[in-house]
Scaffold this motif. Structure first.
Motif, PDB file in Angstrom:
ATOM      1  N   TRP A  16       0.692  10.484  -2.930  1.00 26.88           N
ATOM      2  CA  TRP A  16       1.234   9.382  -2.137  1.00 26.88           C
ATOM      3  C   TRP A  16       1.810   8.320  -3.061  1.00 26.88           C
ATOM      4  CZ3 TRP A  16       0.961  10.847   2.828  1.00 26.88           C
ATOM      5  CH2 TRP A  16      -0.058  11.714   3.214  1.00 26.88           C
ATOM      6  N   ALA A  17       2.893   7.689  -2.684  1.00 24.91           N
ATOM      7  CA  ALA A  17       3.553   6.693  -3.527  1.00 24.91           C
ATOM      8  C   ALA A  17       3.324   5.284  -3.007  1.00 24.91           C
ATOM      9  CB  ALA A  17       5.055   6.969  -3.600  1.00 24.91           C
ATOM     10  N   VAL A  18       3.158   4.350  -3.943  1.00 26.60           N
ATOM     11  CA  VAL A  18       3.154   2.923  -3.620  1.00 26.60           C
ATOM     12  C   VAL A  18       4.376   2.290  -4.273  1.00 26.60           C
ATOM     13  CG1 VAL A  18       0.655   2.767  -3.363  1.00 26.60           C
ATOM     14  CG2 VAL A  18       1.688   2.370  -5.619  1.00 26.60           C
ATOM     15  N   ASP A  19       4.787   1.131  -3.763  1.00 21.27           N
ATOM     16  CA  ASP A  19       6.000   0.482  -4.259  1.00 21.27           C
ATOM     17  C   ASP A  19       5.792  -0.283  -5.556  1.00 21.27           C
ATOM     18  OD1 ASP A  19       7.652   1.430  -2.312  1.00 21.27           O
ATOM     19  OD2 ASP A  19       7.682  -0.412  -1.112  1.00 21.27           O
ATOM     20  N   MET A  51       0.847  -1.204   0.000  1.00 21.29           N
ATOM     21  CA  MET A  51       0.000   0.000   0.000  1.00 21.29           C
ATOM     22  C   MET A  51       0.880   1.251   0.000  1.00 21.29           C
ATOM     23  SD  MET A  51      -3.286  -0.732  -0.103  1.00 21.29           S
ATOM     24  CE  MET A  51      -4.190   0.530   0.778  1.00 21.29           C
ATOM     25  N   ILE A  52       0.380   2.344   0.582  1.00 22.81           N
ATOM     26  CA  ILE A  52       1.115   3.611   0.547  1.00 22.81           C
ATOM     27  C   ILE A  52       2.427   3.488   1.316  1.00 22.81           C
ATOM     28  CG2 ILE A  52       1.053   6.021   1.327  1.00 22.81           C
ATOM     29  CD1 ILE A  52      -1.993   5.916   0.798  1.00 22.81           C
ATOM     30  N   LYS A  53       3.512   3.983   0.701  1.00 16.46           N
ATOM     31  CA  LYS A  53       4.837   3.862   1.296  1.00 16.46           C
ATOM     32  C   LYS A  53       5.514   5.204   1.581  1.00 16.46           C
ATOM     33  CE  LYS A  53       4.975  -0.572   1.612  1.00 16.46           C
ATOM     34  NZ  LYS A  53       4.950  -1.200   2.953  1.00 16.46           N
ATOM     35  N   SER A  54       4.987   6.298   1.044  1.00  9.62           N
ATOM     36  CA  SER A  54       5.608   7.597   1.325  1.00  9.62           C
ATOM     37  C   SER A  54       4.745   8.719   0.772  1.00  9.62           C
ATOM     38  CB  SER A  54       7.013   7.690   0.719  1.00  9.62           C
ATOM     39  OG  SER A  54       6.952   7.718  -0.700  1.00  9.62           O
ATOM     40  N   LEU A  55       5.026   9.928   1.226  1.00 15.15           N
ATOM     41  CA  LEU A  55       4.475  11.139   0.619  1.00 15.15           C
ATOM     42  C   LEU A  55       5.374  11.495  -0.555  1.00 15.15           C
ATOM     43  CD1 LEU A  55       2.471  13.554   0.732  1.00 15.15           C
ATOM     44  CD2 LEU A  55       4.147  14.708   2.211  1.00 15.15           C
ATOM     45  N   ALA A  56       4.831  11.428  -1.762  1.00 10.72           N
ATOM     46  CA  ALA A  56       5.631  11.641  -2.972  1.00 10.72           C
ATOM     47  C   ALA A  56       5.761  13.115  -3.325  1.00 10.72           C
ATOM     48  CB  ALA A  56       5.021  10.883  -4.153  1.00 10.72           C
ATOM     49  N   TYR A  57       4.643  13.849  -3.208  1.00 12.02           N
ATOM     50  CA  TYR A  57       4.666  15.262  -3.578  1.00 12.02           C
ATOM     51  C   TYR A  57       3.445  15.971  -3.011  1.00 12.02           C
ATOM     52  CZ  TYR A  57       1.743  13.383  -7.422  1.00 12.02           C
ATOM     53  OH  TYR A  57       0.796  12.730  -8.161  1.00 12.02           O
ATOM     54  N   LEU A  58       3.459  17.284  -3.116  1.00  5.94           N
ATOM     55  CA  LEU A  58       2.362  18.123  -2.647  1.00  5.94           C
ATOM     56  C   LEU A  58       2.101  19.204  -3.680  1.00  5.94           C
ATOM     57  CD1 LEU A  58       0.422  19.392  -0.485  1.00  5.94           C
ATOM     58  CD2 LEU A  58       2.433  20.584   0.410  1.00  5.94           C
TER      59      LEU A  58
END
Length: 301
Positions: free
Chosen positions: A65-68, A1-8
């Motif tokens: 949000w980033a997923v792997d 699932m979600i692994k990090s905040l990618a951008y805003l």
């Protein structure tokens, strides 16, 4: 699932102010403008991490949000739809604008717009800070963390943990003053925080950027007066993630926390509840009381 905040992404009438604020104060690098004239900022080798779109009023454009794994996007869509939230698969054109391979968009029950992405574009060994700096803590920990405020924090907990699988790190509860939850998806103590706010509104309070040196925090703090950046919370250290930081206002109403030395979580992490947000410091600046708590939007009745 979600692994990090990618951008805003945010919309703002003060887009151009971010060129100076982003590079000279934050130490970010100016990337090529977006197609709509948006200002894009880099804090690492990603194509960009912050995008400020021209608009008449301040608002949140998207949390990315980033997923792997590419297949995780399908999992997210199924879980959102099972929860009654409509998810839309983004077009190739939108993916190109975001510099990702694929994405899914949705709006949560409190009116915050989100994008779940896979395949963010990186350009190794290309980041050059806008001023002398040791750089930012990103990598597998992503851009940083965000704090969203909503009237029903328990419903927020059920959605973000139960549907999107954010893992609780801890709580801070000060009766009558503060009710907050903190969630991790990687080694960063929290990538998402939720806070309680009055009925009828949602608030994007702040973005946290973690720097690699305590001196980078001090340098930015010294620059507040020089660059006429309004202070929100003074230097201090948090009880829960132990971050040494301060908060300041951006040109677009929301705040930025600039911090150092946050603790990291592992597989054996046990959540705690704290009765105060700071070990010391983090005093609210008197003038900050006259500013909005962030980007505020009205909730549908």
């Amino acid at each position: 699932m979600i692994k990090s905040l990618a951008y805003l992404g945010v919309n703002s009438p003060r887009t151009q102010d971010w060129r100076r604020f982003g590079t000279q104060f934050l130490g970010a690098e100016l990337a090529e403008d977006g197609a709509d004239g948006s200002v894009r900022l880099r804090v690492d080798d990603a194509a960009w991490r912050l995008q400020i779109h021209p608009a008449e009023t301040d608002s949140v454009a998207y949390f990315g949000w980033a997923v792997d794994h590419e297949e995780d996007l399908d999992v997210v869509v199924r879980k959102l739809e099972a929860a009654g939230v409509r998810a839309v698969r983004g077009s190739d054109e939108l993916a190109e604008q975001r510099n990702v391979n694929r994405l899914v968009t949705f709006t949560d029950p409190w009116g915050f717009p989100h994008e779940i992405t896979w395949g963010q574009h990186f350009y190794p060994a290309t980041f050059r800070p806008g001023r002398a700096s040791s750089g930012f803590v990103t990598g597998s920990q992503g851009l940083g963390h965000v704090l969203l405020m909503m009237p029903d924090i328990e419903a927020g907990h059920a959605f973000f943990s139960g549907v999107l699988d954010f893992q609780l790190s801890d709580k801070i509860i000060v009766p009558g003053q503060l009710n907050a939850r903190f969630y991790h998806v990687n080694a960063r103590h929290h990538t998402l925080a939720l806070g309680q706010c009055p009925p009828g509104v949602g608030v994007f309070n702040h973005l946290m950027l973690q720097v690699k040196s305590i001196d980078d925090v001090g340098t930015a703090y010294d620059m507040l007066d020089e660059m006429d950046v309004p202070l929100t919370l003074s230097l201090g250290r948090h009880t829960n993630d132990k971050t040494f930081s301060f908060y300041c206002a951006t040109p677009s109403q929301f705040n930025i926390e600039i911090g150092y030395d946050g603790v990291e979580v592992g597989g054996d992490w046990v959540p705690y509840t704290y009765g105060t947000p700071a070990i010391w410091g983090h005093k609210l600046d008197p003038e900050a009381k006259n500013r909005p708590p962030g980007i505020v939007h009205q909730l549908a009745q």
